[in-house]
Enzyme design. Sequence first.
Site, mmCIF file in Angstrom:
data_model
loop_
_atom_site.group_PDB
_atom_site.id
_atom_site.type_symbol
_atom_site.label_atom_id
_atom_site.label_comp_id
_atom_site.label_asym_id
_atom_site.label_seq_id
_atom_site.Cartn_x
_atom_site.Cartn_y
_atom_site.Cartn_z
ATOM 1 N N GLU A 175 0.850 -1.184 0.000
ATOM 2 C CA GLU A 175 0.000 0.000 0.000
ATOM 3 C C GLU A 175 0.886 1.234 0.000
ATOM 4 O OE1 GLU A 175 -3.435 2.320 2.637
ATOM 5 O OE2 GLU A 175 -2.689 0.366 3.298
ATOM 6 N N ASN A 233 -4.916 4.886 -1.693
ATOM 7 C CA ASN A 233 -6.156 5.382 -1.107
ATOM 8 C C ASN A 233 -6.717 6.498 -1.972
ATOM 9 O OD1 ASN A 233 -6.523 4.097 1.733
ATOM 10 N ND2 ASN A 233 -4.350 4.613 1.610
ATOM 11 N N GLU A 265 -8.246 1.865 -2.855
ATOM 12 C CA GLU A 265 -8.977 1.670 -1.608
ATOM 13 C C GLU A 265 -9.840 2.894 -1.320
ATOM 14 O OE1 GLU A 265 -6.213 0.750 1.471
ATOM 15 O OE2 GLU A 265 -5.250 -0.886 0.350
ATOM 16 N N ASP A 295 -12.090 0.081 2.221
ATOM 17 C CA ASP A 295 -11.102 0.255 3.286
ATOM 18 C C ASP A 295 -11.791 0.483 4.630
ATOM 19 O OD1 ASP A 295 -8.590 0.447 4.369
ATOM 20 O OD2 ASP A 295 -8.254 2.516 3.754
ATOM 21 N N GLU A 351 -6.284 -5.694 8.484
ATOM 22 C CA GLU A 351 -5.360 -4.643 8.909
ATOM 23 C C GLU A 351 -5.040 -4.785 10.399
ATOM 24 O OE1 GLU A 351 -5.955 -0.719 6.474
ATOM 25 O OE2 GLU A 351 -7.894 -1.290 7.309
#
Length: 395
Positions: A175, A233, A265, A295, A351
Amino acid sequence: MASPRVLVLENQGFARSVLVKMLQRLGVHDVVQATDGEHAMVQMHLYGGVDIVLCDLTDRGLDCLEFLRRASQSGMVRAVVLCSELQPELHRALGHMQSLAGLQLLGILRRPIQLRSVHRLLHRYSRARAVPVPNMLRRELPTEEEVRRGLALGEFRAWFQPQVELRTGAAVGVEALARWQHPARGVLLPSEFLAAVLAYDLIDQMFKHLLEQGLSLMGILRRQGVNLTLAFNLHASQLANGELIEHIKRALERHAFKGSTLMFEFAENGLLDSAPGIHENLLRLRLLGCGLSVDDFGVGFSSLKLLCQLPFNQIKLDGRFVQRLDRQRNRAMVTCTQGLAQSLDMRLVIEGVSSPRIREGLLELGCETGQGFHLARPMNGHDLLQWLKTLESAR
């Protein structure tokens, strides 16, 4: 005594205007308005904080508790007033609480809201007893010129946090996370600059910088025979028009990558009540081959109907649900999300894997992919290459 500065956090325009007019009738003219938590954080940064937040705890378009927690940690709010129709047991419980999410809880306004009730709670607020909100916050927010200079000089850099197979430790993706290598203040986290980037409408420009850096790094890895998914993101509002989609398409072509290299995300709350044009652009990303991920799943108010209708192929379960896997409700959240992902043929990423205990607990529950400090911390591109080389040598 000066009247307090009040933030009205309400996503319904009519209800928000009614509250603002009531406050003005009571002599409160320093009123800040916001439609969602992200907008509220930007507004508070720009105004240097507020005294009181008025928000609806039951508003399904807002994750009020999460916003209040963030606002409390930022030190930009002193007290909160809830404008909610609550079930009797919730009203009783909150009625006995003096604070909520670390903020002074002044009380609850029942709907329809009465002017005298607002006056009573404002009168209850005592600025003398509250910890002052530092006005330094407004001055510390980077200026638009400073942000534009940083972008022009390439100071905004992509850092990368690996996503790994829990059982083997093999990396399956990374990420991309924004960092600002500030010439005077060192490496800054998003909490120190993202509000400014949003306020000055430079979020797309920053993303384009990070995308270019990420794809360049993926090119280096491809020459080494390593293929990873690169996640970014995005906020749903960034897809209001098709310009960003076209930029992503051109970037993929320029670097000779398939769309499947990228995963985007989106926070689940940002997807609620999004315009049809945004839904169409989500579809365009999937038609490019890009992945779409929900997310921070579980902390907002996702509509399962919406989840089924939109072309997402990944769920990222928020890390707070795995910190105490000895609690039945947390284990239930993990297993239920697993079942949901499997039934919708979606990949699940967990996560917050911050300890060996959490990793072992997730393996016992059958989870396959995770992300967190125990597995790998965020790192710059050079360190990621070294980390992957070390990982390969250990296999």
